[in-house]
Design an enzyme around this catalytic site. Structure first.
Site, PDB file in Angstrom:
ATOM      1  N   LEU A 137      -0.648  -2.794   8.888  1.00  0.00           N
ATOM      2  CA  LEU A 137      -1.256  -1.729   8.089  1.00  0.00           C
ATOM      3  C   LEU A 137      -2.339  -2.234   7.149  1.00  0.00           C
ATOM      4  CD1 LEU A 137       1.475  -0.352   9.018  1.00  0.00           C
ATOM      5  CD2 LEU A 137       1.435   0.842   6.866  1.00  0.00           C
ATOM      6  N   LYS A 146     -11.955   0.747  13.742  1.00  0.00           N
ATOM      7  CA  LYS A 146     -10.618   1.126  14.223  1.00  0.00           C
ATOM      8  C   LYS A 146     -10.604   1.242  15.741  1.00  0.00           C
ATOM      9  CE  LYS A 146      -7.975   1.207  10.675  1.00  0.00           C
ATOM     10  NZ  LYS A 146      -6.820   0.305  10.624  1.00  0.00           N
ATOM     11  N   ALA A 171      -1.790   0.451  12.967  1.00  0.00           N
ATOM     12  CA  ALA A 171      -2.134   1.713  12.301  1.00  0.00           C
ATOM     13  C   ALA A 171      -3.613   1.984  12.515  1.00  0.00           C
ATOM     14  CB  ALA A 171      -1.832   1.604  10.811  1.00  0.00           C
ATOM     15  N   GLY A 217       0.831  -1.206   0.000  1.00  0.00           N
ATOM     16  CA  GLY A 217       0.000   0.000   0.000  1.00  0.00           C
ATOM     17  C   GLY A 217       0.860   1.247   0.000  1.00  0.00           C
ATOM     18  N   PHE A 218       0.199   2.378   0.033  1.00  0.00           N
ATOM     19  CA  PHE A 218       0.894   3.659  -0.024  1.00  0.00           C
ATOM     20  C   PHE A 218       1.856   3.835   1.171  1.00  0.00           C
ATOM     21  CE2 PHE A 218      -0.085   8.005   1.813  1.00  0.00           C
ATOM     22  CZ  PHE A 218       1.021   8.644   1.255  1.00  0.00           C
ATOM     23  N   ILE A 219       1.327   3.744   2.384  1.00  0.00           N
ATOM     24  CA  ILE A 219       2.199   3.955   3.560  1.00  0.00           C
ATOM     25  C   ILE A 219       3.116   2.751   3.761  1.00  0.00           C
ATOM     26  CG2 ILE A 219       2.283   4.420   6.053  1.00  0.00           C
ATOM     27  CD1 ILE A 219      -0.384   5.867   5.806  1.00  0.00           C
ATOM     28  N   GLY A 259      -3.674  -2.309  -2.246  1.00  0.00           N
ATOM     29  CA  GLY A 259      -2.247  -2.100  -2.513  1.00  0.00           C
ATOM     30  C   GLY A 259      -1.975  -2.382  -3.983  1.00  0.00           C
ATOM     31  N   TYR A 311     -16.113   2.643   9.804  1.00  0.00           N
ATOM     32  CA  TYR A 311     -14.649   2.652   9.791  1.00  0.00           C
ATOM     33  C   TYR A 311     -14.120   3.096  11.150  1.00  0.00           C
ATOM     34  CZ  TYR A 311      -9.891   3.813   8.429  1.00  0.00           C
ATOM     35  OH  TYR A 311      -8.528   3.885   8.364  1.00  0.00           O
ATOM     36  N   THR A 361     -12.379  -6.740   7.201  1.00  0.00           N
ATOM     37  CA  THR A 361     -10.918  -6.668   7.061  1.00  0.00           C
ATOM     38  C   THR A 361     -10.303  -6.028   8.295  1.00  0.00           C
ATOM     39  OG1 THR A 361     -11.292  -6.234   4.728  1.00  0.00           O
ATOM     40  CG2 THR A 361      -9.050  -5.917   5.510  1.00  0.00           C
TER      41      THR A 361
END
Ligand code: UDP
Length: 323
Positions: free
Chosen positions: A76, A153, A117, A10-12, A36, A149, A95
């Site tokens: 992540l 989290k 994360a 993925g990005f991070i 990703g 979301y 997920t």
């Protein structure tokens, strides 16, 4: 030291992998490429210390083996992006919650350290600015998909802290505020890559709502460096940290800035939230972190301002065909 990054394509995740490899560390990643992209890690594949597994973290035996090999796990792998969350709430909830359960189940057996994360979304619609780690969360109703979301989290954080309290599994929780940089895609709703792409292709720059809402954007490099430092700080274990920037900008000013920097002739267009996301969509008006805790713990200081961040993103999108 060996590191495992779930969601490493993925990005991070890919930026974190790159930074760790630059420090000559051994890096393992697992990613199912749901959000990703293989292009994100293409340039790392030839590094002998980089190992990648394209697989779901729900494949128990694969995940168990990877966790066994690692000293520190950066978790992540998650569903991110407001657009994705609104469009696919089942994927988001499953997920995010089940993924974290799986990671802890295996990490706990060998007491491996896990960096989780999390997200500034857990503050919900609190208007007590700036947000401090111990503030109350102000959640929206279950009838609005967006809050799934934030809730997922928050459950991840509860689970991580429960493992720490009850079983002494080392964990560190990072609450990410808006993080930006090269390789971030606009496909799942993130505003900066979307505006830059729109500006560079002469499409209307689409501001949702009045544009008077604001955000603080941090450079992914600053965020990744903070993650690595926190993961190696003994006193950070069992704790939650805001990670981001506290330089605030309205979405209207952001659009103007991007238009100016790209010398674009794109018109700026305001679109009601109902049309952009879902009927009755609730946005957060302001989202500013209190950074005193992370500053004290690791001497964190964002090194890039919004202009430097935008210049890097514009350069990347200009030079990348399928950005
Ligand atoms: N936004 C926008 N146009 C877009 C995408 C996003 O105006 O094409 C707005 C969005 O409504 C929010 C802000 O930009 O107020 C940041 O959105 P993003 O999805 O990047 O992150 P969020 O802070 O909402 O998680």
């Amino acid at each position: 030291m060996k590191y495992l990054i779930t969601g490493g394509a993925g990005f991070i995740g890919s930026q974190l992998a790159e930074t760790l490899l630059k420090g000559n560390k051994e890096v393992y990643i697992i990613d199912d490429l749901s959000t990703g992209r293989i292009q994100n890690i293409e340039h790392l594949k030839s590094n002998r210390k980089f190992h990648y597994t394209i697989e779901s973290i729900f494949n128990d035996s694969v995940l168990a083996e990877l966790i066994d090999q690692a000293d520190i796990i950066f978790h992540l792998a998650a569903a991110v992006g407001v657009r994705l969350i609104v469009e696919r709430p089942v994927q988001t909830i499953e997920t995010n919650i089940r993924g974290t359960e799986h990671v802890f189940k295996h990490a706990d057996k060998k007491k491996k350290a896990v960096f989780i994360a999390s997200s500034s979304e857990v503050y919900g619609k609190s208007d007590k600015i700036p947000f401090k780690e111990d503030d109350d969360t102000v959640m929206g109703p279950t009838t609005k998909a967006r809050w799934s979301y934030a809730c997922s989290k928050a459950i991840d954080e509860f689970l991580a802290l429960a493992y720490w309290r009850e079983r002494k599994t080392p964990t560190i929780i990072g609450r990410f505020f808006n993080t930006v940089g090269p390789r971030q895609t606009g496909r799942y709703g993130m505003v900066i890559p979307r505006f830059v792409k729109q500006a560079l292709t002469g499409q209307p720059i689409t501001i949702y709502g009045t544009g008077e809402q604001s955000r603080c954007f941090a450079s992914v490099n600053d965020v990744v460096n903070a993650m690595i430092k926190l993961a190696h700080t003994e006193q950070a274990r069992g704790q939650v940290f805001n990670i981001g920037s506290d330089e605030e900008i309205t979405i209207n000013d952001l659009a103007e800035k991007i238009k100016e920097k790209t010398r674009s002739s794109s018109p700026i267009k305001h679109i009601p939230y109902d049309e952009a996301y879902e009927s009755g969509f609730e946005d957060m008006q302001r989202r500013v972190p209190d950074l005193s805790k992370i500053k004290k713990a690791i001497g964190y200081q964002p090194s890039k301002n919004i202009d430097q961040i935008l210049d890097a993103v514009i350069k990347y999108i200009k030079n990348t065909k399928d950005a």
